[in-house]
Design an enzyme around this catalytic site. Structure first.
Site, PDB file in Angstrom:
ATOM      1  N   ARG A 149      57.892  23.863   4.475  1.00  0.00           N
ATOM      2  CA  ARG A 149      57.853  22.771   3.499  1.00  0.00           C
ATOM      3  C   ARG A 149      59.238  22.185   3.250  1.00  0.00           C
ATOM      4  NH1 ARG A 149      52.546  23.177   1.461  1.00  0.00           N
ATOM      5  NH2 ARG A 149      52.311  22.145  -0.542  1.00  0.00           N
TER       6      ARG A 149
ATOM      7  N   ARG B 159      41.252  21.658  -8.436  1.00  0.00           N
ATOM      8  CA  ARG B 159      42.455  22.485  -8.389  1.00  0.00           C
ATOM      9  C   ARG B 159      43.377  22.106  -9.540  1.00  0.00           C
ATOM     10  NH1 ARG B 159      44.951  22.502  -2.352  1.00  0.00           N
ATOM     11  NH2 ARG B 159      46.858  22.338  -3.588  1.00  0.00           N
TER      12      ARG B 159
ATOM     13  N   LYS C 121      45.164  18.168   6.022  1.00  0.00           N
ATOM     14  CA  LYS C 121      45.609  19.337   6.795  1.00  0.00           C
ATOM     15  C   LYS C 121      44.594  20.471   6.697  1.00  0.00           C
ATOM     16  CE  LYS C 121      49.590  19.910   4.649  1.00  0.00           C
ATOM     17  NZ  LYS C 121      49.529  18.844   3.629  1.00  0.00           N
TER      18      LYS C 121
ATOM     19  N   ARG D 150      39.514  15.110  -5.351  1.00  0.00           N
ATOM     20  CA  ARG D 150      39.189  16.272  -4.516  1.00  0.00           C
ATOM     21  C   ARG D 150      38.544  17.357  -5.376  1.00  0.00           C
ATOM     22  NH1 ARG D 150      43.785  18.797  -0.713  1.00  0.00           N
ATOM     23  NH2 ARG D 150      44.807  19.413  -2.626  1.00  0.00           N
TER      24      ARG D 150
ATOM     25  N   ARG E 277      54.008  16.508  -6.689  1.00  0.00           N
ATOM     26  CA  ARG E 277      53.859  17.035  -5.319  1.00  0.00           C
ATOM     27  C   ARG E 277      54.223  15.984  -4.280  1.00  0.00           C
ATOM     28  NH1 ARG E 277      47.984  18.602  -5.546  1.00  0.00           N
ATOM     29  NH2 ARG E 277      48.182  19.334  -3.408  1.00  0.00           N
TER      30      ARG E 277
HETATM   31  P1  AMP Z   1      49.041  23.358  -0.740  1.00  0.00           P
HETATM   32  O1  AMP Z   1      47.692  23.965  -0.869  1.00  0.00           O
HETATM   33  O2  AMP Z   1      49.628  23.503   0.633  1.00  0.00           O
HETATM   34  O3  AMP Z   1      49.094  21.930  -1.238  1.00  0.00           O
HETATM   35  O4  AMP Z   1      50.016  24.189  -1.689  1.00  0.00           O
HETATM   36  C1  AMP Z   1      49.793  24.274  -3.075  1.00  0.00           C
HETATM   37  C2  AMP Z   1      51.078  24.696  -3.770  1.00  0.00           C
HETATM   38  O5  AMP Z   1      51.482  25.993  -3.311  1.00  0.00           O
HETATM   39  C3  AMP Z   1      52.290  23.809  -3.524  1.00  0.00           C
HETATM   40  O6  AMP Z   1      52.338  22.677  -4.373  1.00  0.00           O
HETATM   41  C4  AMP Z   1      53.436  24.783  -3.791  1.00  0.00           C
HETATM   42  O7  AMP Z   1      53.597  25.007  -5.174  1.00  0.00           O
HETATM   43  C5  AMP Z   1      52.885  26.068  -3.189  1.00  0.00           C
HETATM   44  N1  AMP Z   1      53.230  26.184  -1.752  1.00  0.00           N
HETATM   45  C6  AMP Z   1      52.374  26.204  -0.701  1.00  0.00           C
HETATM   46  N2  AMP Z   1      53.032  26.322   0.466  1.00  0.00           N
HETATM   47  C7  AMP Z   1      54.347  26.376   0.137  1.00  0.00           C
HETATM   48  C8  AMP Z   1      55.555  26.476   0.900  1.00  0.00           C
HETATM   49  N3  AMP Z   1      55.541  26.557   2.255  1.00  0.00           N
HETATM   50  N4  AMP Z   1      56.738  26.507   0.224  1.00  0.00           N
HETATM   51  C9  AMP Z   1      56.789  26.455  -1.131  1.00  0.00           C
HETATM   52  N5  AMP Z   1      55.694  26.333  -1.904  1.00  0.00           N
HETATM   53  C10 AMP Z   1      54.478  26.292  -1.280  1.00  0.00           C
END
Ligand code: AMP
Length: 215
Positions: free
Chosen positions: A92, A159, A17, A131, A170
């Protein structure tokens, strides 16, 4: 109804994404809203929101909806926010999707299409644990599938939530809470499936053709 291309990029962690958003951003002159990036910046800056979000993020859990919806409201209500935008990592879960619908209707906007990027589940663990991100440029690489050029000057880091334990969490959070959004947007006639298991330029082409069809 206001004009513009309004996208949601849906898909499990690691389907690409973020990579596709970076490519689409220039092609469409669109804002790239990554809730994960916004939260990571808040963690880096040591803000109150960042500190409370970090405990959830490091464990691979979702940050509370109220925090996320606050971020989205602030972003969309910024008067300089462009006509074209894409949401990466939001919504999400169903509660966020419902709240987002309401928010969009309040500001007289609607979604163009929800792009569901799909990659076989067994490939995601490797994509995520290998990654790495460059501290200097923000570029994202995969040590096996998309390694950084050997002559480049990169400062790579992993990360905190790309460890095997956090990735497992996740992926199960995705399965339980985010995957139902496929059916949710499909029933609204807004869903398009994209094959994410192909070279990134081909994924991009498929996305652009799909957006054309929905516009
Ligand atoms: P991502 O970079 O999108 O994988 O997001 C990293 C982390 O941020 C996720 O594992 C969640 O802990 C938090 N996060 C990001 N977007 C959301 C969302 N829309 N709702 C809840 N937590 C989020």
């Amino acid at each position: 109804m206001s004009k513009g291309i309004h996208l949601i990029l849906l898909g499990a962690p690691g389907v690409g994404k973020g990579t596709q958003s970076a490519l689409l951003k220039d092609k469409l002159s669109a804002a790239h809203v990554s809730t994960g990036e916004i939260l990571r910046a808040a963690v880096r800056n040591g803000t109150e929101m960042g500190l409370s979000a970090k405990t959830f993020m490091d464990k691979g859990e979702l940050v509370p909806d109220s925090v996320i919806l606050g971020i989205i409201k602030d972003t969309l209500s910024d008067s300089s926010f462009p006509d074209n935008w894409m949401m990466d990592g939001f919504p999400r879960n169903l509660a966020q999707a419902e709240a987002f619908n309401q928010l969009l209707s309040d500001i007289d906007q609607s979604l163009t299409v929800v792009l569901n990027i799909a990659v076989p589940f067994e490939l995601l663990m490797e994509r995520l644990t290998l990654r790495r991100t460059c501290r200097k440029t923000g570029q994202v690489f995969n040590l096996k599938l998309n390694p950084p050029p050997e002559d480049g000057d990169f400062d790579l880091f992993q990360r905190a939530d790309d460890t095997e334990e956090a990735v497992n969490k996740r992926l199960s959070v995705y399965d339980e809470q985010t995957k139902p959004l496929i059916e949710y947007y499909s029933s609204k006639g807004l869903l398009a499936n994209i094959n994410g298991d192909q070279p990134m330029d081909d994924v991009l082409k498929e996305i652009l053709t799909t957006i054309d069809k929905f516009q």
